[in-house]
Design an enzyme around this catalytic site. Sequence first.
Site, mmCIF file in Angstrom:
data_model
loop_
_atom_site.group_PDB
_atom_site.id
_atom_site.type_symbol
_atom_site.label_atom_id
_atom_site.label_comp_id
_atom_site.label_asym_id
_atom_site.label_seq_id
_atom_site.Cartn_x
_atom_site.Cartn_y
_atom_site.Cartn_z
ATOM 1 N N ASP A 48 -34.773 16.351 -5.501
ATOM 2 C CA ASP A 48 -35.618 16.346 -7.115
ATOM 3 C C ASP A 48 -35.086 15.694 -8.310
ATOM 4 O OD1 ASP A 48 -37.068 18.501 -4.567
ATOM 5 O OD2 ASP A 48 -35.941 19.855 -5.371
ATOM 6 N N ASP A 108 -37.362 13.442 -2.542
ATOM 7 C CA ASP A 108 -38.356 15.152 -2.198
ATOM 8 C C ASP A 108 -39.366 15.049 -3.363
ATOM 9 O OD1 ASP A 108 -39.503 17.129 -1.030
ATOM 10 O OD2 ASP A 108 -37.365 18.539 -1.544
ATOM 11 N N ASP A 137 -40.294 20.713 -8.936
ATOM 12 C CA ASP A 137 -39.869 21.428 -7.862
ATOM 13 C C ASP A 137 -40.237 22.677 -8.666
ATOM 14 O OD1 ASP A 137 -41.204 20.014 -5.539
ATOM 15 O OD2 ASP A 137 -39.358 20.308 -4.870
ATOM 16 N N ARG A 157 -48.453 16.833 -2.781
ATOM 17 C CA ARG A 157 -48.012 17.468 -3.836
ATOM 18 C C ARG A 157 -48.199 16.980 -5.436
ATOM 19 N NH1 ARG A 157 -42.570 19.262 -0.405
ATOM 20 N NH2 ARG A 157 -44.018 19.489 1.455
#
Length: 528
Positions: free
Chosen positions: A162, A191, A195, A244
Amino acid sequence: MKRSVALRLSAVLGVAGVAGAITFGVPLLQANADAVLAADGFAGQNGGTTGGSGGTTVKATTGTQIHEALCNRAAVDTPIIIEVEGTINHGNTTKVSGDSCNTAADRIELKEISNVTIVGVGAGATFDQLGIHIRDSSNIIIRNVTVQNVKKSGSPLSNGGDAISMESTVRNVWVDHSTLVASGGESAGYDGLFDMKDDTEYVTLSYSILRNSGRGGLIGSSETDTGNTNITFHHNKYENLDSRAPLLRGGVAHMYNNHYFSLNESGINSRAGAKARVDSNYFEDSKDVLGTFYTDAAGYWQVSNNIFDNVTWSAVGTENNPAGPDVTSTTTVSIPYAFTPDSTSCVPSIVAATAGAGTGLKVSDGKCSATAAPTATATATATATATASPSATASATATPSPTATASPSGTNLSIGAGADGSSKASGTSYGNVKDGKAATFWSPNGATGDVSIKWPAATTVSRAVVVEASGSAIGSYQLLNGATGAVLASGTGGGTITFPAVSTTKLTFKITSSTGTPKVAEFQTYAS
């Protein structure tokens, strides 16, 4: 990455109505980082986010120097502004130890700390293949930085792949005028770019760029990690992402004046009971930009004044519920702060002029024009107003849980505190034991384990209430002073535990045996 685009929708769709106007008052950082900072959006609630304002300003050109600046403070909450210039990477980032820090060698670690600003200055700051990790922390500002090519597989590894991540009791974070980029999706080793999970609240991402990744970011790591909420996204550019943008599980998020371009598979994915407020955004050359995707756990949205320009929509299926092509609201979402969005038609141009690192910290004037950051003096009144937000009072006085009537009187000291433990079963969270919700819980990864409530400063406690979730099977336990390891009480099952008053920074409930799966819904703590 191939995109399928066949339908041009240039009309403005949605319901009318946006929260009341506010005089533009987001106190933004001056070039030398001396201005007083306060965030807008949800990061401006819950007492506000001011980072290291009022603290010492230090310079850093390596990751090690960033860690040293954190470790050299008098305490974990001593305010500090860290001005960063140059390239930060694995070669110049080492672990540093100290009483006011908890760092790591493979990332910029902001763990168990508060009141910190990290800002790129001069020729700029680039975190290359090195992510920024925020854990058990509060009142953090990150501005004018680029974070690029952070990997979870391959080499070098950093931060679980991340670019910026938040987890385990994080409150009040503002990420602004930053550029978060990858060079591919999960198969290439990357990834998420942004997040949030395991009890993260009151976050704003503004005037930033998220680009060239399989995953833009998520709010909640699983369908049961639904305690993350109150997140604002505004004036950001999302470009060439597979999905996302973000993925939202539970909680509330507000998206306004963002430019979504080339979303290849899906965009805002509201699921597992989540509520997304989607106002005045511009969606362009993309697919399935809003809906519930890849699950049958429905989420919801309220929409107004969005433009869908060359957007395609999939058919409705068992695990696929796109909001379009006839985009209408499925819920109502109350936003506690006022905001004045730019006209949707100018969103691509105003975002292009303001978003990302190295753009001079320009902001929108609310009328589709870019302007220099206001000075601290000009925005002092707006800052005070944001700090006095009614939501801060609501948060501080939230009802501990539906079983609070059987609990000791007084303030539940667990609300707003931190939490950690020895282990956690899949789908459970340490933060669930102090979120005031009897429906969420923590379980150890096994028959025994411990969970703790922790405070940034010594706190006097003399009672605890352990509320078990349905089906729990706690056997024997010990209640420990987590700072010293001393046993304060022992017994079996849950319920009220009284013990001699102790001043500590950590209280630990240790399950030493069980007859089934232990499930702690709430670990309440009281001074008397």
